[in-house]
Design a protein around this motif. Sequence first.
Motif, PDB file in Angstrom:
ATOM      1  N   PRO A 135      37.715  19.840 -10.802  1.00 56.10           N
ATOM      2  CA  PRO A 135      36.928  18.815 -11.498  1.00 56.10           C
ATOM      3  C   PRO A 135      36.351  17.790 -10.540  1.00 56.10           C
ATOM      4  O   PRO A 135      36.754  17.697  -9.377  1.00 56.10           O
ATOM      5  CB  PRO A 135      37.961  18.163 -12.419  1.00 56.10           C
ATOM      6  CG  PRO A 135      39.233  18.270 -11.621  1.00 56.10           C
ATOM      7  CD  PRO A 135      39.154  19.601 -10.915  1.00 56.10           C
ATOM      8  N   LEU A 136      35.414  16.990 -11.055  1.00 57.14           N
ATOM      9  CA  LEU A 136      34.876  15.889 -10.264  1.00 57.14           C
ATOM     10  C   LEU A 136      35.919  14.795 -10.059  1.00 57.14           C
ATOM     11  O   LEU A 136      35.988  14.183  -9.010  1.00 57.14           O
ATOM     12  CB  LEU A 136      33.658  15.285 -10.966  1.00 57.14           C
ATOM     13  CG  LEU A 136      32.342  16.042 -10.856  1.00 57.14           C
ATOM     14  CD1 LEU A 136      31.300  15.406 -11.745  1.00 57.14           C
ATOM     15  CD2 LEU A 136      31.865  16.077  -9.420  1.00 57.14           C
ATOM     16  N   LYS A 137      36.718  14.552 -11.092  1.00 61.29           N
ATOM     17  CA  LYS A 137      37.690  13.465 -11.042  1.00 61.29           C
ATOM     18  C   LYS A 137      39.072  13.960 -11.443  1.00 61.29           C
ATOM     19  O   LYS A 137      39.214  14.723 -12.401  1.00 61.29           O
ATOM     20  CB  LYS A 137      37.285  12.336 -12.006  1.00 61.29           C
ATOM     21  CG  LYS A 137      36.047  11.564 -11.598  1.00 61.29           C
ATOM     22  CD  LYS A 137      36.386  10.429 -10.676  1.00 61.29           C
ATOM     23  CE  LYS A 137      35.166   9.559 -10.395  1.00 61.29           C
ATOM     24  NZ  LYS A 137      35.503   8.431  -9.516  1.00 61.29           N
ATOM     25  N   ILE A 138      40.077  13.523 -10.699  1.00 61.35           N
ATOM     26  CA  ILE A 138      41.460  13.662 -11.125  1.00 61.35           C
ATOM     27  C   ILE A 138      41.974  12.239 -11.296  1.00 61.35           C
ATOM     28  O   ILE A 138      41.969  11.457 -10.327  1.00 61.35           O
ATOM     29  CB  ILE A 138      42.327  14.427 -10.106  1.00 61.35           C
ATOM     30  CG1 ILE A 138      41.733  15.811  -9.836  1.00 61.35           C
ATOM     31  CG2 ILE A 138      43.742  14.577 -10.628  1.00 61.35           C
ATOM     32  CD1 ILE A 138      40.900  15.883  -8.597  1.00 61.35           C
ATOM     33  N   VAL A 139      42.346  11.888 -12.507  1.00 60.74           N
ATOM     34  CA  VAL A 139      42.695  10.509 -12.826  1.00 60.74           C
ATOM     35  C   VAL A 139      44.186  10.415 -13.145  1.00 60.74           C
ATOM     36  O   VAL A 139      44.689  11.145 -14.001  1.00 60.74           O
ATOM     37  CB  VAL A 139      41.873   9.994 -14.027  1.00 60.74           C
ATOM     38  CG1 VAL A 139      42.248   8.547 -14.343  1.00 60.74           C
ATOM     39  CG2 VAL A 139      40.381  10.111 -13.754  1.00 60.74           C
ATOM     40  N   TYR A 140      44.887   9.544 -12.429  1.00 56.85           N
ATOM     41  CA  TYR A 140      46.282   9.246 -12.721  1.00 56.85           C
ATOM     42  C   TYR A 140      46.334   7.850 -13.340  1.00 56.85           C
ATOM     43  O   TYR A 140      45.994   6.859 -12.682  1.00 56.85           O
ATOM     44  CB  TYR A 140      47.131   9.285 -11.454  1.00 56.85           C
ATOM     45  CG  TYR A 140      47.243  10.656 -10.829  1.00 56.85           C
ATOM     46  CD1 TYR A 140      48.189  11.578 -11.263  1.00 56.85           C
ATOM     47  CD2 TYR A 140      46.382  11.045  -9.801  1.00 56.85           C
ATOM     48  CE1 TYR A 140      48.282  12.847 -10.693  1.00 56.85           C
ATOM     49  CE2 TYR A 140      46.465  12.307  -9.220  1.00 56.85           C
ATOM     50  CZ  TYR A 140      47.415  13.198  -9.672  1.00 56.85           C
ATOM     51  OH  TYR A 140      47.502  14.448  -9.114  1.00 56.85           O
ATOM     52  N   LEU A 141      46.710   7.775 -14.615  1.00 57.75           N
ATOM     53  CA  LEU A 141      46.777   6.477 -15.283  1.00 57.75           C
ATOM     54  C   LEU A 141      48.123   5.820 -15.016  1.00 57.75           C
ATOM     55  O   LEU A 141      49.175   6.449 -15.166  1.00 57.75           O
ATOM     56  CB  LEU A 141      46.578   6.638 -16.789  1.00 57.75           C
ATOM     57  CG  LEU A 141      45.218   7.187 -17.248  1.00 57.75           C
ATOM     58  CD1 LEU A 141      45.150   7.201 -18.764  1.00 57.75           C
ATOM     59  CD2 LEU A 141      44.076   6.358 -16.683  1.00 57.75           C
ATOM     60  N   ASN A 142      48.064   4.551 -14.622  1.00 60.81           N
ATOM     61  CA  ASN A 142      49.303   3.785 -14.490  1.00 60.81           C
ATOM     62  C   ASN A 142      49.074   2.364 -14.976  1.00 60.81           C
ATOM     63  O   ASN A 142      47.934   1.936 -15.178  1.00 60.81           O
ATOM     64  CB  ASN A 142      49.837   3.818 -13.047  1.00 60.81           C
ATOM     65  CG  ASN A 142      49.036   2.937 -12.094  1.00 60.81           C
ATOM     66  OD1 ASN A 142      48.031   2.332 -12.461  1.00 60.81           O
ATOM     67  ND2 ASN A 142      49.476   2.865 -10.854  1.00 60.81           N
ATOM     68  N   GLU A 143      50.141   1.628 -15.180  1.00 66.51           N
ATOM     69  CA  GLU A 143      50.038   0.291 -15.762  1.00 66.51           C
ATOM     70  C   GLU A 143      49.492  -0.728 -14.772  1.00 66.51           C
ATOM     71  O   GLU A 143      48.920  -1.734 -15.152  1.00 66.51           O
ATOM     72  CB  GLU A 143      51.423  -0.185 -16.265  1.00 66.51           C
ATOM     73  CG  GLU A 143      52.036   0.711 -17.343  1.00 66.51           C
ATOM     74  CD  GLU A 143      52.781   1.905 -16.749  1.00 66.51           C
ATOM     75  OE1 GLU A 143      52.731   2.103 -15.521  1.00 66.51           O
ATOM     76  OE2 GLU A 143      53.404   2.648 -17.525  1.00 66.51           O
ATOM     77  N   LYS A 144      49.641  -0.462 -13.476  1.00 67.33           N
ATOM     78  CA  LYS A 144      49.262  -1.445 -12.462  1.00 67.33           C
ATOM     79  C   LYS A 144      47.786  -1.393 -12.102  1.00 67.33           C
ATOM     80  O   LYS A 144      47.295  -2.231 -11.354  1.00 67.33           O
ATOM     81  CB  LYS A 144      50.097  -1.236 -11.194  1.00 67.33           C
ATOM     82  CG  LYS A 144      51.579  -1.518 -11.382  1.00 67.33           C
ATOM     83  CD  LYS A 144      52.329  -1.331 -10.069  1.00 67.33           C
ATOM     84  CE  LYS A 144      53.810  -1.646 -10.235  1.00 67.33           C
ATOM     85  NZ  LYS A 144      54.558  -1.464  -8.971  1.00 67.33           N
ATOM     86  N   ASN A 145      47.072  -0.380 -12.574  1.00 66.07           N
ATOM     87  CA  ASN A 145      45.634  -0.248 -12.320  1.00 66.07           C
ATOM     88  C   ASN A 145      45.321   0.052 -10.861  1.00 66.07           C
ATOM     89  O   ASN A 145      44.303  -0.361 -10.331  1.00 66.07           O
ATOM     90  CB  ASN A 145      44.873  -1.505 -12.756  1.00 66.07           C
ATOM     91  CG  ASN A 145      43.373  -1.265 -12.824  1.00 66.07           C
ATOM     92  OD1 ASN A 145      42.934  -0.203 -13.268  1.00 66.07           O
ATOM     93  ND2 ASN A 145      42.587  -2.220 -12.375  1.00 66.07           N
ATOM     94  N   GLY A 146      46.198   0.801 -10.165  1.00 65.13           N
ATOM     95  CA  GLY A 146      45.874   1.210  -8.810  1.00 65.13           C
ATOM     96  C   GLY A 146      47.050   1.152  -7.866  1.00 65.13           C
ATOM     97  O   GLY A 146      48.188   0.872  -8.261  1.00 65.13           O
TER      98      GLY A 146
END
Length: 870
Positions: free
Chosen positions: A260-271
């Motif tokens: 994919p173009l993006k692999i997104v890891y969601l976390n509470e700290k925003n980065g």
Amino acid sequence: MIPRSVVAKHLARTAILRASTSSSSYPLLATRCLASKRPSSWRDSTLQNQTASYSGSATAAQSEKETITKLLYNIGSRKEVEQYLRHFSSVESQKFAVIKVGGAVLTDELDTLASAITFLNRVGLYPIVLHGAGPQLNNLLEKAGVVPDYHDGIRITDEKTLEIARKVFMAENLKLVEALEKMGTRARPLPGGVFTAEYLDREKYGFVGKITGVNKEVIEASIRAGALPILTSLAETPAGQILNVNADVAAGELARVLEPLKIVYLNEKNGLYNGDTGKKIDVINLDEEYADLLKQPWVKYGTKLKIKEIKELLDHLPRSSSVAIISAGHLHKELFTDSGAGTLIRRGFKLFHHNSLDQLDRDRVRKIMEREDPEVTSGQTSVSSYLHQLENSKGGFKAYGDEPYEVLAVVKNNDESGSGVPKLDKFIATKAAVLNNVTDNVWALLSKDYPAMTWIVDESDENKGWHFDKAEGSFSKNGKTLFWKGLNDVGKIETVVSQFLEAQTKDAVDAATSGASTFAAGQRRSFSTLNKSTNPFMGGRRQFSTSAAANKEVKKIGLIGARGYTGQELIRLVNNHPSMEISYVSSRELEGKPLEGYTKSPVTYVNLSPEQVKEKTQSGEVDAWILALPNGICKPFVEAVESVEEGKKMVLCDLSADFRFTDSWTYGLPEFNRANIPGATRISNPGCYATGSQLSIRPLLGHLAGAPSIFGVSGYSGAGTKPSPNNDVNHLRDNLIPYSLTNHIHEREVSHQLGTEVNFMPHVAPYFQGITLTVNMPLNKTMTSGDVREIYEAAYENEKLVHVLKGVPLVKENAGKHFARIGGFGVHSNGKRVVVVATIDNLLKGAATQAVQNLNLALGLGEYTGIPLD
């Protein structure tokens, strides 16, 4: 080009689900994106079904698309959004993005997550969502009396643990699917059948798997059916035994197969955050930074492992793929703007810096110059002649760029003018380089070698704003802008500006020659070398100023309705503006009297009729008209201007409410509509209360559970100069007067612009100027005061005319200031209601300052030119 530090302005779930009642200027873009992303075999039926369930009619569906696309323009510039939508629309749906969701996000931010994913789907995208459930599993294991056990960071999974894990994953999977379906987004639960695996080490870890295959067909079938695939991190052996696998590992394996173009890891700290400075890391370019990054003392344990895993993953993916670590609430910003919001990790390219032609790849130099260099594409010069010029340049040069030559920068060590200051002679980049912030990386590299330099940019350059951001000073003449940085010596600035003038037309040469003798006599022209905290014009950029005779780029302003308090503030601002001067100032009551407080030239008040405005517009005596008239009066003047416009349209900036609901006029609140103001010719300046209210509410728009209530108090200057009880000092003494308790014009204006209803209660107080707004907002999720303040700090991080405070802002501390202050952030004990306090000067940022800000953008000047920022 927007710097990465600019962070997301949050989008409203309610706005996403509400069809817009006003027309939009972007329907074709939304329609194209929605249509191009869906496979033709099922596109029409899917759109029909979604439209029927979502809004019940084709008209409502189109209105929804327009609303969604319009919302995109609130989180990024028009250019950014269009190029990202085109980019994503060229990729198959299943190759757009893999989003890994942590279990904590499902517990704490389910509505925000569902809203963000719904938003992506509404613009035609199909992210593949894979979630974990670690905290939920631990909670149930504790209740069942099972103590979680780990070895080498891997959860040991026995039969009881696996039994509970299956139930937890199924429950969490269905919970997310139901949340999406409630928002009208079709989703398909896929708790199994995607991953095949073998035992990692049965004796050591139990029922823990190592993924050996990914069944793409299950995912693709879901997308073909128009449903978002929602996956869990459970795998199966070929014999059908369910195994537990790490969710991050599963996301990585999924990405390897789908690319994919993006692999997104969601976390509470925003980065990811720098362990030494505590600041969020905006971008990591692995090819350039990886080795040094791993040497940092704070990069250890889980952080080190995460970076290594991401490096290994991206090494096997196309260079266009990237990883984003971000919170659910900022997901839109990460995917649709250059600036992003969380931490972006990509391979990037190694950068080079060479000081001879032999070290450069001349074929690649030729390719980028023939494609991107305006001087070459226009025929002003050829690549061969430029390279020959470089080879023979006095003092030599240094070239910078990235490996594929998407960016090429050339610095000449000694400017030919003899100033002795290095000159940035070329800075050209492909759109892909701009999109991926390679330009910033190259700029950072060359700035280390050249802390001081000058460069010249054509005023038509679409990235001119980027150059203003990098510069400390500028000067424009005959369609060119001279930029400089690192010049702290007054005499050096005089030299480079004078030499720039001499290089322009014969008139400029004459003006510069005249000025040179003045310098020789010891009389310096006026300019500023003040730092960011004291510079009244450029907020830290050094601004050279000449007289109107020497600088023919000065814009001529006509002011109609100058008797009022706002008119007086406008006169003061234009008087100190380096690129504006007053040609006419109109007032019926003051006709024939000299204009006081204006020192650039003698000006006398006149009483202009619409016909006279028409004549002066036709003669070209004015570049822009400011209409500072009461509501309902300016229409004849607008019609007079429009009756003679041919070719180039006159810029009109109206301070009344007459055109704030008119779609053909641009609403001039730059903090939220900046991309649409440059080049605009009809600008409706927002109201003072409306400006403060929108600044107070918009960052939380995506978290509202109902209508905000706004308690507003203004100084009596807001009631104007015409005598009334609301500006009668004796009547106001020891008093607070409520008025227009419902349906106030600003209540309608704010509701219209935000797309959500607000309740507004205005009052007038016994002080002269300034507004305080106490805004009560119900929240759709539990938040703390710190959470709310962080959202506002992120939203306004790079806004020079909005300051976020930890405490409560006071009117007396903001009166006479050109910026708004926002603070307070009191959250109710239940976490579902917040009170925000804002102060704004009703005559300045609420009127005159904002008008200058809008005119600067519309006339091609620096946005904050002429506006004191301290």
